[in-house]
Design a protein around this motif. Sequence first.
Motif, short mmCIF file in Angstrom:
data_model
loop_
_atom_site.label_atom_id
_atom_site.label_comp_id
_atom_site.label_asym_id
_atom_site.label_seq_id
_atom_site.Cartn_x
_atom_site.Cartn_y
_atom_site.Cartn_z
N HIS A 1 0.78 -1.14 0.07
CA HIS A 1 0.00 0.02 0.02
C HIS A 1 0.80 1.25 -0.07
N ILE A 2 1.89 1.20 0.80
CA ILE A 2 2.85 2.40 1.10
C ILE A 2 3.45 2.68 -0.33
N LYS A 3 4.03 1.53 -0.94
CA LYS A 3 4.97 1.69 -1.99
C LYS A 3 3.92 2.13 -3.20
N GLU A 4 2.83 1.75 -3.24
CA GLU A 4 1.88 2.33 -4.28
C GLU A 4 1.72 3.73 -4.15
N LEU A 5 1.31 4.13 -3.00
CA LEU A 5 1.08 5.67 -2.66
C LEU A 5 2.28 6.32 -2.90
N GLU A 6 3.55 5.84 -2.59
CA GLU A 6 4.90 6.64 -2.80
C GLU A 6 5.03 6.69 -4.26
N GLN A 7 4.75 5.81 -5.12
CA GLN A 7 4.86 5.69 -6.46
C GLN A 7 4.08 7.09 -7.15
N GLU A 8 2.61 7.05 -6.56
CA GLU A 8 1.70 7.91 -7.20
C GLU A 8 2.29 9.42 -6.82
N LEU A 9 2.98 9.45 -5.53
CA LEU A 9 3.04 10.85 -5.09
C LEU A 9 4.56 11.24 -5.47
N GLY A 10 5.29 10.11 -5.86
CA GLY A 10 6.73 10.70 -6.51
C GLY A 10 7.75 10.70 -5.46
N TYR A 11 7.21 10.61 -3.91
CA TYR A 11 8.18 10.83 -2.87
C TYR A 11 8.20 9.79 -1.96
N PRO A 12 9.21 9.36 -1.26
CA PRO A 12 9.15 8.33 -0.13
C PRO A 12 8.43 9.15 1.15
N LEU A 13 7.62 8.34 1.83
CA LEU A 13 6.88 9.07 2.86
C LEU A 13 6.99 8.56 4.25
N PHE A 14 8.19 7.41 4.11
CA PHE A 14 8.68 7.04 5.42
C PHE A 14 10.38 6.74 5.42
N ASP A 15 11.13 7.14 6.35
CA ASP A 15 12.50 6.59 6.52
C ASP A 15 12.32 5.19 7.21
N ARG A 16 13.05 4.08 6.86
CA ARG A 16 13.03 3.13 7.62
C ARG A 16 14.40 2.82 8.17
N LEU A 17 14.43 3.06 9.49
CA LEU A 17 15.64 3.02 10.40
C LEU A 17 15.71 1.83 11.18
N GLY A 18 16.33 0.61 10.83
CA GLY A 18 16.26 -0.43 11.34
C GLY A 18 14.82 -0.95 11.57
N LYS A 19 14.43 -1.27 12.86
CA LYS A 19 12.92 -1.51 13.27
C LYS A 19 12.25 -0.43 13.56
N SER A 20 12.70 0.72 13.53
CA SER A 20 11.96 1.84 13.64
C SER A 20 11.74 2.74 12.26
N ILE A 21 10.49 3.47 12.24
CA ILE A 21 10.36 4.24 11.25
C ILE A 21 10.09 5.76 11.63
N ALA A 22 10.29 6.60 10.71
CA ALA A 22 10.07 8.29 10.98
C ALA A 22 9.38 8.77 9.33
N LEU A 23 8.35 9.69 9.79
CA LEU A 23 8.07 10.24 8.45
C LEU A 23 9.09 11.22 7.77
N THR A 24 9.20 11.05 6.49
CA THR A 24 10.16 11.89 5.75
C THR A 24 9.62 13.32 5.63
N GLN A 25 10.09 14.19 5.33
CA GLN A 25 9.72 15.81 5.18
C GLN A 25 8.49 15.62 4.36
N ALA A 26 8.57 14.64 3.03
CA ALA A 26 7.30 14.73 2.15
C ALA A 26 6.29 14.25 2.96
N GLY A 27 6.51 13.14 3.86
CA GLY A 27 5.45 12.44 4.66
C GLY A 27 4.79 13.48 5.48
#
Length: 287
Positions: free
Chosen positions: A35-61
């Motif tokens: 779901h997130i990959k499809e959304l990111e492809q549609e928007l053209g920007y990554p929404l999350f930074d995957r930091l090991g087991k944790s995540i954080a919103l990117t600036q675009a997110g």
Amino acid sequence: MELRHLMTFKTIIDAGGFKKAADELGYAQSSITAHIKELEQELGYPLFDRLGKSIALTQAGRRFLPYALDMINLYSKSKEVMKEANEPSGELKIGASESLMVYWLPSVIMDFMKHYPKVELRIKTIDYDNLSNQLKKGDIDAAVLVETSSWKSKELTIQKIRDEKLSMIQSPHKTNHFASDTMLVTEYSCSWRPIMEYYLKKEGRTSVPRIELPSVEAIKKCVLCGLGRSMLPHFSVKDEIDKGELKAIKTDLEETPIAIYTAFHKDKWVSVNLEAFLNVLHNHKEV
């Protein structure tokens, strides 16, 4: 842009991770990732930074989040409009401050449920430091709270129900010097704590001992036991003062430094459920 992708995006943020979101939504984790990959492809920007087991919103997110919430809320609103009859029914989530939940709202709730038995009323605790977000995200539909009498907010639609006063109270029985000079206080996020601190400063008593307690009821019990004085909304101590169980101490505070309010987000659509609840609240403003 699919609604389920937006819901997945929001749930990941609320739950704190992809796996927790999958558990909450009943999807496989691979579906959440897709779901997130499809959304990111549609928007053209990554929404999350995957930091090991944790995540954080990117600036675009972070930029996209308020728009995602608006689209989700608009969808929910459109469903409510289609379902809603003239008679209030279904869920209504109200946030309330602890003092009102214990000492004022029970009679309001009883009256509301008597007139609108088909409404599924949920009362939740207010997070004072995060109230705007609670209302924006739809965690609660509206809030009933105690604030200063001049309270304003750019993000919220607020309605004053009635002005209230603060009462300085102590045990009517003789207490030792320590107890008579000790203040039993609420946490700093409480709306009337700054008023009490200002009063103590004006009286030249900033160095008096303070004991911080988690609830109005805990403070009242401690005052009744003679552990110290406190300053609380009059509606929460009126019965004990009238019965002589607590003694009110005269102060030079302004007559009504606090008030009871309702608040909801400025963009919130007022449903028939919420309108009915607000009407009942205002009918109780003199009680």
